[in-house]
Write an enzyme that holds these catalytic residues in place. Structure first.
Site, PDB file in Angstrom:
ATOM      1  N   HIS A  85      24.420 -20.083 -25.219  1.00 35.84           N
ATOM      2  CA  HIS A  85      24.651 -21.181 -24.270  1.00 35.84           C
ATOM      3  C   HIS A  85      24.001 -22.473 -24.780  1.00 35.84           C
ATOM      4  O   HIS A  85      24.643 -23.531 -24.816  1.00 35.84           O
ATOM      5  CB  HIS A  85      24.071 -20.801 -22.904  1.00 35.84           C
ATOM      6  CG  HIS A  85      24.088 -21.905 -21.899  1.00 35.84           C
ATOM      7  ND1 HIS A  85      25.083 -22.048 -20.963  1.00 35.84           N
ATOM      8  CD2 HIS A  85      23.222 -22.932 -21.686  1.00 35.84           C
ATOM      9  CE1 HIS A  85      24.838 -23.115 -20.221  1.00 35.84           C
ATOM     10  NE2 HIS A  85      23.704 -23.658 -20.639  1.00 35.84           N
ATOM     11  N   GLU A  86      22.730 -22.386 -25.193  1.00 38.06           N
ATOM     12  CA  GLU A  86      22.019 -23.580 -25.654  1.00 38.06           C
ATOM     13  C   GLU A  86      22.615 -24.119 -26.956  1.00 38.06           C
ATOM     14  O   GLU A  86      22.741 -25.336 -27.134  1.00 38.06           O
ATOM     15  CB  GLU A  86      20.530 -23.278 -25.820  1.00 38.06           C
ATOM     16  CG  GLU A  86      19.826 -22.857 -24.534  1.00 38.06           C
ATOM     17  CD  GLU A  86      19.962 -23.880 -23.408  1.00 38.06           C
ATOM     18  OE1 GLU A  86      20.062 -25.090 -23.715  1.00 38.06           O
ATOM     19  OE2 GLU A  86      19.985 -23.473 -22.239  1.00 38.06           O
ATOM     20  N   HIS A 109      25.651 -26.224 -26.259  1.00 41.29           N
ATOM     21  CA  HIS A 109      25.369 -27.615 -25.888  1.00 41.29           C
ATOM     22  C   HIS A 109      25.288 -28.490 -27.139  1.00 41.29           C
ATOM     23  O   HIS A 109      25.791 -29.621 -27.161  1.00 41.29           O
ATOM     24  CB  HIS A 109      24.045 -27.707 -25.131  1.00 41.29           C
ATOM     25  CG  HIS A 109      24.131 -27.357 -23.674  1.00 41.29           C
ATOM     26  ND1 HIS A 109      25.056 -27.921 -22.817  1.00 41.29           N
ATOM     27  CD2 HIS A 109      23.389 -26.500 -22.919  1.00 41.29           C
ATOM     28  CE1 HIS A 109      24.869 -27.437 -21.595  1.00 41.29           C
ATOM     29  NE2 HIS A 109      23.872 -26.565 -21.627  1.00 41.29           N
ATOM     30  N   GLU A 113      27.695 -27.556 -18.343  1.00 42.79           N
ATOM     31  CA  GLU A 113      27.165 -26.206 -18.168  1.00 42.79           C
ATOM     32  C   GLU A 113      28.270 -25.155 -18.275  1.00 42.79           C
ATOM     33  O   GLU A 113      28.086 -24.109 -18.899  1.00 42.79           O
ATOM     34  CB  GLU A 113      26.460 -26.089 -16.809  1.00 42.79           C
ATOM     35  CG  GLU A 113      25.133 -26.821 -16.737  1.00 42.79           C
ATOM     36  CD  GLU A 113      24.109 -26.259 -17.703  1.00 42.79           C
ATOM     37  OE1 GLU A 113      23.943 -25.023 -17.755  1.00 42.79           O
ATOM     38  OE2 GLU A 113      23.479 -27.044 -18.418  1.00 42.79           O
TER      39      GLU A 113
END
Length: 272
Positions: free
Chosen positions: A144-145, A148, A202
């Protein structure tokens, strides 16, 4: 010079920023199909340079405070996960595997992890110990990070802030107010720690993250279990309409749907 002739170049410059704002998508769609036009007025190189500086300062401070990589076993765990995830980033960006990736552990009770532009990753010990994360769940959070960073959400938010600042600069020229420009390092710090990601950011990172994890041989459903754990410890979180983040319930349902979509990638990655 008349007020009208003075104001015209300012309006023209702001309009030029608007015309530059639609510069396409930073990543390929992947199996999860993330695709959206993005406003990117600040250069990728500037953001990565700022990340190098900001990350270096954070690590130096942690080393000084003896909170950097204090648990060798935990450090090995997160770096092993990263070693499996990073090669998969080529699905979204061909240049990403060659970024100057760094993965470090910060001793802190915070339930946090992040990835700065260019692949500067940090995990906090608190999120691993408090949530009792499995390696697959670490991969879900890290994916997920990383997403980004791949999607350059920080650069996008900095560009949005720049547009606001251009508007303030124009106002300062007219009213006499003073304005200040952010340097690259402070932009990275603000977009990493201070400016919240939007719901769109997100959701994009959630979907891309499950694909990265699946391709790396980690169950994509681990992302679901992470947010189920988060839901249990965040019962006092505000309802979705008051938050920039999706609600836990919305997020979990979306993750279930996209985990199922990328499950064949996971099954294929497990084959010898």
């Amino acid at each position: 010079m008349s007020f009208k002739s003075f104001l015209f170049p300012v309006i023209l410059s702001i309009s030029a920023f608007g015309l530059l704002s639609c510069s396409g998508a930073t990543t390929k769609k992947g199996t999860v199909g993330v695709e959206r036009q993005q406003m990117l007025l600040i250069s990728e190189a500037e953001m990565q340079k700022g990340a190098e500086q900001a990350y270096g300062e954070i690590l130096a401070e942690a080393k000084k405070n003896k909170t950097l990589n204090t648990d060798p076993i935990m450090v090995k765990r997160i770096r092993t996960v990263a070693d499996r995830l990073i090669p998969q980033t080529k699905i979204f960006r061909e240049d990403a595997p060659s970024w100057n990736w760094e993965v470090n552990l910060l001793k802190s009770d915070q339930l946090n992890a992040w990835c700065m532009p260019g692949g500067k990753i940090a995990f906090y010990t608190g999120i691993i110990t408090e949530l009792k994360l499995t390696d697959a769940e670490i991969a879900a959070i890290m994916g997920h990070e990383i997403s980004h960073a791949l999607r350059e959400h920080g650069r996008e938010r900095a560009s949005q802030a720049l547009v606001s600042q251009v508007g303030l600069t124009a106002l300062s020229l007219i009213t006499g107010m003073e304005g200040a420009a952010m340097d690259a390092s402070s932009m990275v710090v603000q977009t990493t720690f201070l400016l919240p990601n939007s719901r769109t950011h997100e959701t994009e990172a959630d979907r891309m993250g499950v694909e990265l994890a699946a391709r790396a041989g980690y169950s994509p459903y681990a992302a679901v279990s992470v947010w189920q754990k988060m839901a249990k410890i965040s019962k006092d979180a505000p309802p979705e309409f008051l938050s920039t983040h999706p609600s836990n319930e919305t997020r979990i349902e979306d993750l279930k749907r996209y985990a199922k979509k990328v499950e064949p990638l996971y099954q294929n990655a497990k084959k010898p």
